[in-house]
Write a protein that holds these residues in place. Structure first.
Motif, PDB file in Angstrom:
ATOM      1  N   ALA A   1       1.744  11.174   7.655  1.00  0.00           N
ATOM      2  CA  ALA A   1       2.624  10.246   8.383  1.00  0.00           C
ATOM      3  C   ALA A   1       2.034   8.837   8.375  1.00  0.00           C
ATOM      4  O   ALA A   1       2.770   7.849   8.220  1.00  0.00           O
ATOM      5  N   CYS A   2       0.725   8.739   8.504  1.00  0.00           N
ATOM      6  CA  CYS A   2       0.066   7.433   8.510  1.00  0.00           C
ATOM      7  C   CYS A   2       0.153   6.758   7.143  1.00  0.00           C
ATOM      8  O   CYS A   2       0.369   5.543   7.068  1.00  0.00           O
ATOM      9  N   ARG A   3      -0.007   7.522   6.072  1.00  0.00           N
ATOM     10  CA  ARG A   3       0.115   6.939   4.725  1.00  0.00           C
ATOM     11  C   ARG A   3       1.526   6.385   4.504  1.00  0.00           C
ATOM     12  O   ARG A   3       1.693   5.279   3.988  1.00  0.00           O
TER      13      ARG A   3
ATOM     14  N   VAL B   1      10.129   5.394  10.476  1.00  0.00           N
ATOM     15  CA  VAL B   1       8.798   5.766   9.983  1.00  0.00           C
ATOM     16  C   VAL B   1       7.740   5.448  11.038  1.00  0.00           C
ATOM     17  O   VAL B   1       6.819   6.243  11.265  1.00  0.00           O
ATOM     18  N   LEU B   2       7.858   4.308  11.679  1.00  0.00           N
ATOM     19  CA  LEU B   2       6.927   3.942  12.749  1.00  0.00           C
ATOM     20  C   LEU B   2       6.960   4.962  13.880  1.00  0.00           C
ATOM     21  O   LEU B   2       5.922   5.385  14.387  1.00  0.00           O
ATOM     22  N   HIS B   3       8.153   5.356  14.261  1.00  0.00           N
ATOM     23  CA  HIS B   3       8.297   6.308  15.360  1.00  0.00           C
ATOM     24  C   HIS B   3       7.713   7.672  14.977  1.00  0.00           C
ATOM     25  O   HIS B   3       7.021   8.308  15.778  1.00  0.00           O
TER      26      HIS B   3
ATOM     27  N   ALA C   1       2.753  -6.116  11.254  1.00  0.00           N
ATOM     28  CA  ALA C   1       2.916  -5.088  10.224  1.00  0.00           C
ATOM     29  C   ALA C   1       1.666  -4.991   9.352  1.00  0.00           C
ATOM     30  O   ALA C   1       1.263  -3.894   8.943  1.00  0.00           O
ATOM     31  N   SER C   2       1.046  -6.106   9.072  1.00  0.00           N
ATOM     32  CA  SER C   2      -0.189  -6.116   8.293  1.00  0.00           C
ATOM     33  C   SER C   2      -1.306  -5.386   9.029  1.00  0.00           C
ATOM     34  O   SER C   2      -2.035  -4.570   8.438  1.00  0.00           O
ATOM     35  N   VAL C   3      -1.454  -5.666  10.310  1.00  0.00           N
ATOM     36  CA  VAL C   3      -2.461  -4.996  11.128  1.00  0.00           C
ATOM     37  C   VAL C   3      -2.135  -3.506  11.237  1.00  0.00           C
ATOM     38  O   VAL C   3      -3.018  -2.647  11.121  1.00  0.00           O
ATOM     39  N   CYS C   4      -0.874  -3.188  11.428  1.00  0.00           N
ATOM     40  CA  CYS C   4      -0.448  -1.800  11.545  1.00  0.00           C
ATOM     41  C   CYS C   4      -0.786  -1.024  10.266  1.00  0.00           C
ATOM     42  O   CYS C   4      -1.271   0.107  10.328  1.00  0.00           O
TER      43      CYS C   4
ATOM     44  N   ALA D   1       1.913   3.226   6.601  1.00  0.00           N
ATOM     45  CA  ALA D   1       1.178   2.091   6.027  1.00  0.00           C
ATOM     46  C   ALA D   1       1.972   1.474   4.883  1.00  0.00           C
ATOM     47  O   ALA D   1       2.081   0.246   4.775  1.00  0.00           O
ATOM     48  N   ASP D   2       2.551   2.317   4.035  1.00  0.00           N
ATOM     49  CA  ASP D   2       3.365   1.819   2.917  1.00  0.00           C
ATOM     50  C   ASP D   2       4.578   1.044   3.425  1.00  0.00           C
ATOM     51  O   ASP D   2       4.908  -0.027   2.913  1.00  0.00           O
ATOM     52  N   ALA D   3       5.247   1.590   4.440  1.00  0.00           N
ATOM     53  CA  ALA D   3       6.423   0.907   5.003  1.00  0.00           C
ATOM     54  C   ALA D   3       6.035  -0.430   5.621  1.00  0.00           C
ATOM     55  O   ALA D   3       6.758  -1.425   5.482  1.00  0.00           O
ATOM     56  N   CYS D   4       4.902  -0.464   6.294  1.00  0.00           N
ATOM     57  CA  CYS D   4       4.441  -1.705   6.927  1.00  0.00           C
ATOM     58  C   CYS D   4       4.099  -2.773   5.903  1.00  0.00           C
ATOM     59  O   CYS D   4       4.402  -3.951   6.101  1.00  0.00           O
TER      60      CYS D   4
END
Length: 108
Positions: free
Chosen positions: A96-98, A12-14, A68-71, A101-104
């Motif tokens: 993709a950002c939403r 997801v990050l990638h 991850a919190s900052v991300c 954010a959920d995964a992070c």
């Protein structure tokens, strides 16, 4: 390898990093680049933190939770900005950002 437990998050990050980089590049080609400045700025921030968090996870950094919190925060902000624009690349980036954010938040 400790990062294998986070393989879904790494993916997801990638994907988010790629979406932000694509949006960044496409925004630079828009007719009114000045109007896209906030989007471009956040695309860069988001792509950079996603790439950094991806690297931190794979090396087993002790700071994964904090990063991850900052991300998640940056991804939320980028999603909000991109969602303001009707361009397909912005809408795809916002989605993709939403997701990122959920995964992070799950590993924060």
């Amino acid at each position: 390898m400790a990062h294998q437990q986070h393989q879904e998050t790494l993916n997801v990050l990638h994907e988010c990093m790629e979406a932000c980089n694509h949006c960044f590049d496409a925004c630079l080609k828009e007719d009114d680049v000045k109007m896209m400045a906030g989007c471009i700025r956040l695309d860069r921030e988001c792509a950079d933190i996603c790439g950094y968090l991806e690297a931190a996870i794979t090396r087993g950094s002790a700071y994964v939770s904090e990063l991850a919190s900052v991300c998640a925060k940056i991804c939320d902000d980028c999603a909000e900005e991109c969602a303001k624009h009707d361009h397909d690349h912005c809408q795809e980036c916002a989605e993709a950002c939403r997701k990122c954010a959920d995964a992070c938040r799950k590993i924060a």
